[in-house]
Motif scaffolding. Sequence first.
Motif, short mmCIF file in Angstrom:
data_model
loop_
_atom_site.label_atom_id
_atom_site.label_comp_id
_atom_site.label_asym_id
_atom_site.label_seq_id
_atom_site.Cartn_x
_atom_site.Cartn_y
_atom_site.Cartn_z
N GLN A 118 0.33 -1.33 0.13
CA GLN A 118 0.25 -0.12 -0.02
C GLN A 118 1.23 1.32 -0.28
OE1 GLN A 118 -3.33 0.50 2.79
NE2 GLN A 118 -3.82 -2.20 3.00
N GLU A 120 3.84 1.02 -1.00
CA GLU A 120 4.35 1.56 -2.84
C GLU A 120 3.78 2.18 -3.37
OE1 GLU A 120 5.94 -2.64 -3.54
OE2 GLU A 120 7.70 -2.10 -2.71
N ALA A 121 2.63 1.32 -3.51
CA ALA A 121 1.73 1.77 -3.78
C ALA A 121 1.13 3.72 -4.39
CB ALA A 121 -0.16 1.49 -4.52
N GLY A 122 1.35 3.98 -3.29
CA GLY A 122 1.37 5.96 -2.97
C GLY A 122 2.59 6.43 -3.51
N GLU A 123 3.77 5.55 -3.21
CA GLU A 123 4.98 6.33 -3.51
C GLU A 123 5.20 6.01 -4.75
OE1 GLU A 123 8.98 4.08 -2.34
OE2 GLU A 123 7.97 4.16 -0.66
N LEU A 125 3.06 7.36 -6.97
CA LEU A 125 2.32 7.78 -7.21
C LEU A 125 2.28 9.66 -6.66
CD1 LEU A 125 -1.67 6.39 -6.41
CD2 LEU A 125 -0.56 6.95 -8.70
N GLY A 126 3.53 9.23 -5.78
CA GLY A 126 4.53 10.73 -6.04
C GLY A 126 3.86 10.99 -4.16
N LEU A 127 3.17 10.25 -3.68
CA LEU A 127 3.19 10.36 -2.36
C LEU A 127 4.40 10.64 -1.15
CD1 LEU A 127 -0.37 8.75 -2.06
CD2 LEU A 127 -0.74 11.73 -1.76
N GLN A 131 2.85 12.68 3.89
CA GLN A 131 1.93 12.21 3.64
C GLN A 131 0.86 10.51 4.02
OE1 GLN A 131 2.43 13.56 -0.50
NE2 GLN A 131 0.19 15.65 -0.40
N ARG A 135 -2.16 9.62 5.91
CA ARG A 135 -3.77 9.54 5.43
C ARG A 135 -3.55 7.93 4.67
NH1 ARG A 135 -7.55 12.38 4.60
NH2 ARG A 135 -7.52 11.31 2.13
N VAL A 136 -2.68 6.97 5.05
CA VAL A 136 -3.29 5.22 4.67
C VAL A 136 -2.47 4.58 6.10
CG1 VAL A 136 -1.71 3.73 3.19
CG2 VAL A 136 -2.04 5.67 2.50
N PRO A 139 -4.80 6.07 9.57
CA PRO A 139 -6.25 5.40 9.88
C PRO A 139 -6.24 4.22 9.50
CG PRO A 139 -6.39 6.82 8.09
CD PRO A 139 -4.16 6.74 8.41
N ASN B 107 10.61 11.14 -8.00
CA ASN B 107 8.86 11.38 -8.31
C ASN B 107 8.62 12.07 -9.43
OD1 ASN B 107 8.28 10.44 -6.15
ND2 ASN B 107 8.16 12.77 -5.19
N PHE B 117 -0.30 -3.65 -9.43
CA PHE B 117 0.41 -4.01 -8.54
C PHE B 117 -0.64 -5.92 -8.96
CE2 PHE B 117 1.55 -0.10 -7.59
CZ PHE B 117 2.61 -0.67 -6.51
N ASN B 121 -3.53 -3.35 -3.86
CA ASN B 121 -2.38 -2.42 -3.03
C ASN B 121 -3.77 -1.31 -3.17
OD1 ASN B 121 -0.30 -4.15 -2.75
ND2 ASN B 121 0.59 -2.92 -3.65
N TRP B 123 -6.02 1.17 -0.94
CA TRP B 123 -6.09 2.06 0.45
C TRP B 123 -7.63 1.00 1.12
CZ3 TRP B 123 -4.07 6.07 -2.17
CH2 TRP B 123 -2.96 6.62 -2.35
N HIS B 125 -9.28 1.63 3.43
CA HIS B 125 -10.24 2.09 4.39
C HIS B 125 -10.27 4.06 3.58
CE1 HIS B 125 -5.57 4.24 3.99
NE2 HIS B 125 -6.38 5.15 4.19
N VAL B 139 -0.85 14.93 -4.41
CA VAL B 139 0.12 15.29 -5.35
C VAL B 139 -0.09 16.32 -7.12
CG1 VAL B 139 2.24 14.14 -6.30
CG2 VAL B 139 0.85 12.56 -5.00
#
Lengths: 220, 288
Positions: A118, A120-123, A125-127, A131, A135-136, A139, B107, B117, B121, B123, B125, B139
């Motif tokens: 989860q 890695e997916a965020g990374e 996307l540039g988060l 963050q 956010r991940v 929560p 980035n 993936f 993956n 989220w 929530h 972003v």
Amino acid sequence: MTFDLSIITANAGAIWNAFLVTIYTWLAGSVLGLMAGLLIAALMLFGGRPLQLLLRVFIELVRGTPFLVILFLVYYGGPSFGLRLGAMTAGVLCIAFYSSVYFAEIFRSGFAAVPRGQLEAGECLGLGRLQLLWRVQLPQMLVLILPAIFNMLTILCKETAVLSIITVPELTAVLTGIGTRTFTFIETLLVLCIAYLLLIEITSRAGRWLEHRVGIYLQR
Amino acid sequence: MSLSLSPTNAISAVPAENSKIAPIIHLSAVGKRFGKNQVLANIDLDVHHSEVVCLIGPSGSGKSTLLRCMAFLEEYDDGEIHIEGRLLGWEIDDRGHRKHAGRNRLNQARRNLGIVFQQFNLWPHMTALGNVTEALVRVRRLPRQEAEKKAMKALDKVGLSEKAKEYPARLSGGQQQRVAIARALAMEPKIMLFDEPTSALDPELVGEVLAVMKQLAQEGMTMVVVTHEMGFAAQVADSVVFLDQGSIVTRGTPNEVFRDTNHPRLRQFLQNYLDRNAFWHTTPEKTS
């Protein structure tokens, strides 16, 4: 045997104030402890190896010291190295200090429970790291760690009784004081038990309600 | 959109002149070790604009690691990976040594990439819409309303706009993976990387995900796909790369790789698939 509750009604004002002091020291100490715990856990997550080691040692040290000893060190030992605190402040800070390491461990286990993918997916996307934490990770881990957090809160609620030893005018100090002065131990101790029971019952109910609320997304 | 599952003809091969211009992904002599274990060695690979490349091979062959290196989710140890001409993940300092590129630089390179993936993956929530909107707001810094409009468009593209308000736990695996694709697409990447996107799905749900991918390919998206779906590779890929033990054994058009090859290791690998699908021919005889 005598059983005379008039001694309680006669001192109702003082007991009510003591009740508020208990709630204040407990909640203020816990909130500070939660924040410090989160900070420690985050530092252990992002900090380098030396910092991790340092915090590990700190956690083990605090966990290995009885709460009463910490309290004595800060309140009676503090002045010898220039730390002069009122009883109430010392009490709140000690609860915060003592609980921070337990909360840190709870948060750490929570961080570990959110799958790496989860993030890695965020990374991708540039988060940013923060963050993702906010956010991940937070929560989601909240659902997992809420039971442990509320368990710790009930323990801390009862630990505030120890503050009576450094003259904080909380429930235990005030009620046992009345008891010794007037030889009404049964009445005062009964009220003392009921007061703690009430606080803890409310806490665990709030915990269960919150668990349900934040876990709503898990329902199919 | 249409989610037709009817077989389409193979996407027309990359125009000849395209191969003369610079590739959008360029790998030269890429190597990767996990400890002493060399998982990738000397990988040269070019992917051109609008090309669909499928990476196939036995498990442990390094195909997933190779794809993850292309997003710098794994650091490669040797060689260079260029995305749109920019070195990925590393920086060369004055003395010619390489060091980690800063977050911003990484980035910037990843801005061109969308990654899907095996385990989705998502989220859990956040709702489907929340998943797609998140990066657009945090972003890309779009105002929420605009971000949600864009996210709905992406969800619509994968056929899930009516599931926007659902949490992932209430979606099927295939739907979850389509949301994951929408999440990547919403950021408008130039390249989509797929890491075994259908391997975690029930066989009945594979089709809907492949259909979305097929449509993307038809629209000219540059795609690199690690897959065990040989049918998809045969129909959609411009080229198929077969990896074994961390090296590229052969690369060619689907026809070349699936039919004309004489490479023994590849033959053996493909034979598994033929055996697995053998019921197609044998069952009727037995029941009659």
